[in-house]
Motif scaffolding. Structure first.
Motif, short mmCIF file in Angstrom:
data_model
loop_
_atom_site.label_atom_id
_atom_site.label_comp_id
_atom_site.label_asym_id
_atom_site.label_seq_id
_atom_site.Cartn_x
_atom_site.Cartn_y
_atom_site.Cartn_z
N HIS A 174 -11.47 4.74 3.48
CA HIS A 174 -11.41 3.39 4.03
C HIS A 174 -10.97 3.38 5.49
CE1 HIS A 174 -11.63 2.23 -0.24
NE2 HIS A 174 -12.01 1.05 0.20
N GLU A 195 -7.00 1.10 -4.29
CA GLU A 195 -8.35 0.59 -4.10
C GLU A 195 -8.37 -0.94 -4.07
OE1 GLU A 195 -11.36 1.83 -3.50
OE2 GLU A 195 -10.61 3.87 -3.29
N HIS A 215 -4.19 -3.06 5.41
CA HIS A 215 -4.31 -2.16 6.56
C HIS A 215 -3.85 -0.76 6.17
CE1 HIS A 215 -3.56 -6.07 9.01
NE2 HIS A 215 -4.82 -5.97 8.65
N THR A 216 -4.60 0.25 6.58
CA THR A 216 -4.23 1.62 6.23
C THR A 216 -3.00 2.10 7.00
OG1 THR A 216 -5.82 2.46 7.87
CG2 THR A 216 -6.58 2.28 5.58
N LEU A 250 0.83 -1.20 0.00
CA LEU A 250 0.00 0.00 0.00
C LEU A 250 0.87 1.26 0.00
CD1 LEU A 250 -2.95 0.96 0.07
CD2 LEU A 250 -2.80 0.99 2.57
N LEU A 256 -6.99 -2.12 -0.66
CA LEU A 256 -7.91 -1.83 0.44
C LEU A 256 -9.15 -2.73 0.39
CD1 LEU A 256 -7.67 2.07 0.49
CD2 LEU A 256 -6.75 0.48 2.18
N LEU A 285 -7.61 6.46 0.94
CA LEU A 285 -7.20 5.97 2.26
C LEU A 285 -8.16 6.45 3.35
CD1 LEU A 285 -3.36 6.51 1.93
CD2 LEU A 285 -4.49 4.30 2.19
#
Length: 305
Positions: A166, A128, A136-137, A115, A131, A163
């Protein structure tokens, strides 16, 4: 099944995909980024799957997977083929790797995730995909790099929006970087700052005693200073050297003039009411504003539109 070579060092955080280079140019650029590691023969340890993912060769990638190459094969620095595909923004390859069981939260020895690489390359399509498949952000370690910080540093505003939509925390702090807002101010990315502030980011929290306004004033970015003031930035806050933002502004510049004008004519009741209402609503509920049975004019006013 073919003999699969084990990994090789990789500096994924430091390589940014550029559109259109020839394969030889890509190879030379990567070697230049690695420096001494190249002379130790580390390039030869990368698997063909890493190469196919990096170059966006979808057919070759699928063929290698069918031949038995492991989706999560890693280099000695724990770089996976998914890291490579994300860094180069190859959406089709990312999708193929995920479908084959790639770990979307794999981390290199430096804590870099796929990510993070997506945000470095600015590929919102890859962001996208990750996610939607459980990425995981944020990483569990506060000293590891954050995808949101990287997107703000690069000015990739679409990645920032994705981000945040989400569940990424706009106030997430990394010890040596500060907040995402501080990062966007430091690199003069006003669009990213607006998105963060609209999502409820704390306008006065930066890095240590340094506020986002301090960082922006040092960059002499009048447009960004105006945005921060509109969202309630404190002009009297002092940094670790006990200096106010106006004291850091270049003499005679637009930023200094803007701050001096603001100090002579503080916020209007119109602005103060909006800031107070937004604070009372709370960051987590700001996204629900459009659902309230309010006139559009009032909703736009509260949303800062």
């Amino acid at each position: 099944m073919p003999e699969v070579p084990t990994g090789a060092p990789e500096m994924s955080r430091k390589r940014i995909a550029e559109p259109g280079p020839l394969p030889q140019q890509v190879h030379e650029r990567k070697k230049a980024c690695w420096g001494i590691l190249t002379s130790q023969g580390s390039w030869a340890d990368r698997s063909p799957l890493h190469e196919a993912a990096s170059q966006g060769r979808l057919l070759g990638l699928r063929t290698l997977l069918a031949q038995g190459y492991h989706t999560n094969i890693v280099t000695i620095d724990h770089v996976t083929p998914l890291h490579e595909a994300c860094l180069s923004g190859h959406v089709a390859c990312v999708r193929a790797l995920i479908n084959a069981g790639a770990n979307v939260n794999a981390a290199t020895i430096d804590g870099v995730t796929p990510l993070y690489n997506c945000c470095a390359s600015g590929s919102v399509g890859c962001v996208e995909l990750l996610l939607q498949n459980g990425a995981h952000t944020h990483t569990p370690h506060t000293h590891f790099p954050s995808a949101l910080h990287e997107a703000c540093k690069r000015g990739n505003s679409q990645c920032v929006e994705s981000l945040l939509s989400h569940g990424a925390d706009p106030d997430y702090e990394v010890s040596h970087l500060g907040t995402p807002l501080y990062m966007s101010c430091l690199h003069r990315h006003t669009a990213c700052s607006k998105i963060l502030l609209h999502s409820g980011a704390n306008v006065n929290v930066g890095r240590g005693g340094d506020s986002p306004l301090h960082a922006t004033v040092r960059q002499d970015s009048a447009d960004q200073v105006s945005v921060l003031l509109d969202y309630g930035a404190n002009v009297n806050i002092r940094d670790s050297n006990d200096q106010r933002p106006v004291e850091l502004a270049p003499a005679g510049g637009k930023t200094q003039q803007l701050l001096l004008t603001f100090e002579g004519c503080p916020r209007s009741l119109y602005q103060l009411c909006r800031l107070q209402i937004r604070n009372l609503i709370g960051r987590s509920r700001l996204k629900l504003l459009p659902l309230l049975p309010l006139p559009t004019l009032l909703t736009d006013y509260l949303e800062h539109i």
